[in-house]
Scaffold this active site. Structure first.
Site, PDB file in Angstrom:
ATOM      1  N   ARG A   1       1.664   4.544  -2.087  1.00 19.76           N
ATOM      2  CA  ARG A   1       0.821   5.307  -1.461  1.00 19.76           C
ATOM      3  C   ARG A   1       1.114   6.381  -0.351  1.00 19.76           C
ATOM      4  O   ARG A   1       2.616   6.147  -0.161  1.00 19.76           O
ATOM      5  CB  ARG A   1       0.280   3.703  -0.019  1.00 19.76           C
ATOM      6  CG  ARG A   1      -0.274   2.978  -0.770  1.00 19.76           C
ATOM      7  CD  ARG A   1      -1.568   2.345   0.750  1.00 19.76           C
ATOM      8  NE  ARG A   1      -2.509   1.298  -0.300  1.00 19.76           N
ATOM      9  CZ  ARG A   1      -3.467   1.222   0.423  1.00 19.76           C
ATOM     10  NH1 ARG A   1      -4.447   2.253   1.084  1.00 19.76           N
ATOM     11  NH2 ARG A   1      -4.094   0.300  -0.807  1.00 19.76           N
TER      12      ARG A   1
ATOM     13  N   GLU B   1       1.244   7.792   1.875  1.00 26.23           N
ATOM     14  CA  GLU B   1       0.784   7.771   3.792  1.00 26.23           C
ATOM     15  C   GLU B   1       2.799   8.233   4.437  1.00 26.23           C
ATOM     16  O   GLU B   1       3.535   7.987   4.010  1.00 26.23           O
ATOM     17  CB  GLU B   1       0.783   6.558   4.007  1.00 26.23           C
ATOM     18  CG  GLU B   1      -1.095   6.083   3.983  1.00 26.23           C
ATOM     19  CD  GLU B   1      -0.950   4.874   4.256  1.00 26.23           C
ATOM     20  OE1 GLU B   1      -0.309   4.085   3.647  1.00 26.23           O
ATOM     21  OE2 GLU B   1      -2.428   4.479   3.834  1.00 26.23           O
TER      22      GLU B   1
ATOM     23  N   ARG C   1       6.734  -1.144   9.578  1.00 25.80           N
ATOM     24  CA  ARG C   1       5.700  -2.296   8.856  1.00 25.80           C
ATOM     25  C   ARG C   1       4.994  -1.621   7.473  1.00 25.80           C
ATOM     26  O   ARG C   1       4.003  -2.138   6.634  1.00 25.80           O
ATOM     27  CB  ARG C   1       4.748  -2.543   9.162  1.00 25.80           C
ATOM     28  CG  ARG C   1       3.935  -2.215  10.222  1.00 25.80           C
ATOM     29  CD  ARG C   1       2.361  -2.135  10.789  1.00 25.80           C
ATOM     30  NE  ARG C   1       2.834  -3.123  11.657  1.00 25.80           N
ATOM     31  CZ  ARG C   1       2.193  -3.914  12.600  1.00 25.80           C
ATOM     32  NH1 ARG C   1       0.747  -4.264  11.794  1.00 25.80           N
ATOM     33  NH2 ARG C   1       2.720  -4.844  13.653  1.00 25.80           N
ATOM     34  N   HIS C   2       5.264  -0.565   6.737  1.00 27.80           N
ATOM     35  CA  HIS C   2       5.052   0.622   5.516  1.00 27.80           C
ATOM     36  C   HIS C   2       5.631   0.938   5.068  1.00 27.80           C
ATOM     37  O   HIS C   2       7.439   1.075   5.078  1.00 27.80           O
ATOM     38  CB  HIS C   2       4.261   1.740   6.622  1.00 27.80           C
ATOM     39  CG  HIS C   2       2.852   1.699   7.177  1.00 27.80           C
ATOM     40  ND1 HIS C   2       3.015   1.314   7.956  1.00 27.80           N
ATOM     41  CD2 HIS C   2       1.842   1.046   6.385  1.00 27.80           C
ATOM     42  CE1 HIS C   2       1.263   1.369   8.320  1.00 27.80           C
ATOM     43  NE2 HIS C   2       1.001   1.013   7.297  1.00 27.80           N
TER      44      HIS C   2
ATOM     45  N   GLU D   1      -1.313  -7.584  10.028  1.00 26.53           N
ATOM     46  CA  GLU D   1      -2.227  -7.594   8.279  1.00 26.53           C
ATOM     47  C   GLU D   1      -1.378  -7.813   7.521  1.00 26.53           C
ATOM     48  O   GLU D   1      -0.314  -6.856   6.759  1.00 26.53           O
ATOM     49  CB  GLU D   1      -3.075  -6.570   8.351  1.00 26.53           C
ATOM     50  CG  GLU D   1      -3.812  -6.349   7.024  1.00 26.53           C
ATOM     51  CD  GLU D   1      -4.500  -5.068   7.045  1.00 26.53           C
ATOM     52  OE1 GLU D   1      -4.956  -4.871   7.989  1.00 26.53           O
ATOM     53  OE2 GLU D   1      -4.716  -4.521   6.164  1.00 26.53           O
TER      54      GLU D   1
ATOM     55  N   SER E   1      -5.761  -8.007   2.988  1.00 26.97           N
ATOM     56  CA  SER E   1      -7.449  -8.010   2.743  1.00 26.97           C
ATOM     57  C   SER E   1      -8.292  -7.966   2.339  1.00 26.97           C
ATOM     58  O   SER E   1      -7.680  -7.941   0.244  1.00 26.97           O
ATOM     59  CB  SER E   1      -8.217  -6.521   4.287  1.00 26.97           C
ATOM     60  OG  SER E   1      -7.688  -5.350   2.370  1.00 26.97           O
TER      61      SER E   1
ATOM     62  N   ARG F   1       4.925  -7.528   2.607  1.00 21.59           N
ATOM     63  CA  ARG F   1       4.684  -7.953   4.430  1.00 21.59           C
ATOM     64  C   ARG F   1       4.561  -9.791   4.699  1.00 21.59           C
ATOM     65  O   ARG F   1       4.744 -10.095   6.093  1.00 21.59           O
ATOM     66  CB  ARG F   1       3.382  -7.403   4.764  1.00 21.59           C
ATOM     67  CG  ARG F   1       3.289  -5.848   4.933  1.00 21.59           C
ATOM     68  CD  ARG F   1       2.107  -5.445   5.857  1.00 21.59           C
ATOM     69  NE  ARG F   1       2.767  -4.518   6.512  1.00 21.59           N
ATOM     70  CZ  ARG F   1       1.291  -3.129   6.973  1.00 21.59           C
ATOM     71  NH1 ARG F   1      -0.396  -4.737   7.170  1.00 21.59           N
ATOM     72  NH2 ARG F   1       0.871  -2.518   7.393  1.00 21.59           N
TER      73      ARG F   1
END
Lengths: 421, 421
Positions: free
Chosen positions: A200, A202, A208-209, A344, A347, A395
């Site tokens: 990703r 991002e 946490r990323h 999280e 999902s 995670r």
């Protein structure tokens, strides 16, 4: 009974008291050093070699495990033969005795050295254990292990968070997730799982990323509803939390990790309930808003106080979820998150399996069905109801060990500012 | 004794003989359909629904497994209830009865549909089994499972066969292999393995190359020589070939696969011996030349006739091997290939673990040590002797199943001309 043996590892401490040398060696995948005892008088080992052993050297020791262990560290071998396999040519940039802590950055830059330190080593033993248990869990339950492409033509979410790859002159991307592929497979096999990397682009800089992570993806066909998916994921969390505690719980706690307790069941909250709790805690969230990390954390703390460490939040506003989620009613989708201790971790949900409705969902999200034609095609030929989830392994390890930074769970993390080593 | 049950799957054939319907359904991960028997007279199932069941539909059947099976296919259920979960909206592009073969391309384009066909399905069951067995093999032997980065700053071979990625404005590459990382880890843990994707931007268009593949990487520290690595890989081949035969051998042979026989030991040939055999077969190879696929194939055929399906070729000319291979003498390296049935499946060797010599090796290969500084760093602090191998999982499955095209073993293959689906 004493018995003969060989140990191999790295010298993490040397003490010479008169005519006895105590050499601590971190060997195998152990979490504490073994003490190599050498007596000058025994004559079996060259004493000049012993007294010159350098910290950090790789050595092989042949000897005898004594009947009674003297050293406080619990494991001991009395050397008959010591072989120095490699010596450090420079002073190690991390204190291999573990006495002087290094910087967080150096534990990453010199991960290979840090792995000799029990605390760092333990995190990666835990990760390896968890990954192995995930696999046997799904294999035993009749899921087919699959590998889907990492170089793709279209992103699962059609977003702007894709890394571009020049694929023989064609613009391609690194896969954000196996989402589209695992769904397509539901047209031909009933249950699949995949463990692999995802990417990703991002521009987050958080604890946490990461921009490259490993994930577990699961998809199940012929489901009766989202509950079937929750049930499997719930069993997985119960299983993994028990296995981790059983196999490494004491060791990890002894090394300072705030390990998750064995989970007996995963609590289910609706989005509406979670919203109510958060607003009672002083947040001012409107229905439809997504929960930011701060809200997630508060909810996690609130539930942890009640003894709940793992929980589902179900029936999210459809608007905040991807196009492939099936609608539950006008506002809600059959979507859920799994949160552990306020973070999280996974999902998922039930997917829209009806071709026409799925096409409509794409349009509602402002996406062009043409871009997804290879995916939509699979929905034309008897696609059963299905659902699944994506779970971030980094995670999961992070929340299970109770560490604050995801970088502690990844050998060579990739973030915006880190591409080396 | 008859017993009740539920089956879920896709209709692969429908025959109605008067007042009895025989619906064949490919269910679960089975390799042959189950016959659903419905009697019009029984009254329990709506006959109009039964007679309208479309080929390719996803259905759920509740019923009774009879004491005596009448159908020739071996499995049978007598329906009490039939639920149509999804019907094809278009005619499936692949004949789901399996009677009319589709083109090789269509089996890839519609892989999700092809997975309903026993022959295609079996290949991916075999792959899943093999991957699972690889993992338990190494976990049981004390190897740490690791995940190394796929986005990297430097290629393992420094070659031109790298896919470029724009990493936040910095030029990065997709990892060709975990080579450098797994070696670095040998400075902190004794044994690792990784199962993950690797990427090669080679412009090959052959039946044995893909641009994205999955591999097994293994690295072992504290070895006494290359033999330690050969021993582990040899045990792995023996183990996997036995497990495959035990679990799926008959089914695969029944579906037309030319499955490898259980391997009892892996034959070892030196490069010089292989060269001699090849030249006796009419090749005209000079010492130092690498064996091309044609030569590999001839050697494979020659050995297969003698009952040898898996063999190592050891002590390759150092010049034809990468910089990290340890030299054996002036001309040879501690390098090997594992070939199965004439196809190279793995390669490995003992690595050069001495910092100065390794640096010298880089220079000899025309590479710049500066570009590898993050890797060389790990060799300064007590790097033990080590070795390992990289194995192509796609190729292993290919040679074990005896298929001619690697694309039969990969769900969604990536080659120069294929980026979709």
């Amino acid at each position: 009974m004493s018995s003969e043996g060989v140990i191999e590892g790295w010298v993490s401490n040397v003490k010479i008291l008169g005519k006895i040398a105590f050499i601590e060696v971190i060997d195998g995948l152990n979490l504490s050093p073994i003490t190599v005892v050498v007596r000058k008088d025994s004559g079996s080992v060259d004493w000049s070699k012993v007294s010159a052993v350098k910290l950090g050297s790789a050595i092989r020791v042949k000897g005898v495990y004594p009947e009674k262990v003297v050293s406080k560290k619990g494991r001991e071998i009395h050397a008959d033969e010591i072989e120095i396999l490699a010596e450090p040519r420079d002073l190690p940039p991390i204190d291999v005795t573990g006495k002087t802590p290094a910087s967080f950055e150096d534990y990453i830059n010199y991960r290979y050295l840090a792995l000799r330190l029990p605390r760092v080593r333990a995190a990666f033993l835990a990760r390896s254990l968890i990954v192995n248990e995930i696999r046997s869990f799904f294999s035993e339950r009749g899921f087919l292990e699959v590998h889907t492409p990492k170089i793709v033509k279209a992103g699962a979410e059609g977003g702007a968070t894709l890394f571009e790859v020049d694929y023989f002159g064609v613009k391609a991307y690194l896969a954000q997730s196996p989402q589209l592929y695992k769904q397509m497979l539901m047209c031909g096999v009933p249950r699949v799982f995949e463990i692999g990397p995802f990417f990703r682009a991002e521009k987050f800089s958080t604890t946490r990323h990461l921009n490259e992570s490993w994930g577990l993806d699961v998809e199940m066909g012929f489901i009766k509803g989202m509950e079937d998916v929750l049930e499997v994921l719930s069993q997985l969390v119960v299983h993994l939390s028990h296995k981790l505690n059983e196999r490494l719980g004491d060791a990890l706690r002894g090394l300072g990790y705030n390990v998750i307790k064995p989970v007996t069941s995963v609590r289910v909250l609706t989005y509406d309930e979670a919203l109510e709790v958060l607003n009672s805690l002083g947040f001012n969230l409107k229905w439809g808003e997504d929960f930011d990390p701060k809200a997630e954390k508060s909810l996690g703390d609130y539930l942890e106080e009640k003894g709940v460490q793992a929980y589902f939040i179900v029936d999210y506003p459809w608007e905040s979820k991807p196009f492939y989620i099936m609608k539950k009613d006008e506002k809600r989708g059959y979507a859920f998150d799994l949160d552990i201790r306020g973070i999280e971790v996974a999902s998922g949900g039930q997917r829209e399996h009806r071709y026409e409705v799925l096409r409509q969902n794409l349009l509602e999200k402002g996406l062009n069905p043409e871009d997804f034609s290879f995916y939509l095609e699979a929905f034309k030929y008897g696609m059963p109801p299905h659902g699944g989830f994506g779970l971030g392994i980094d995670r999961l390890v992070m929340t299970f060990l109770g560490v604050q930074n995801i970088r502690e769970t990844v050998l060579f993390p990739r973030d915006r500012f880190r591409l080396v080593p």
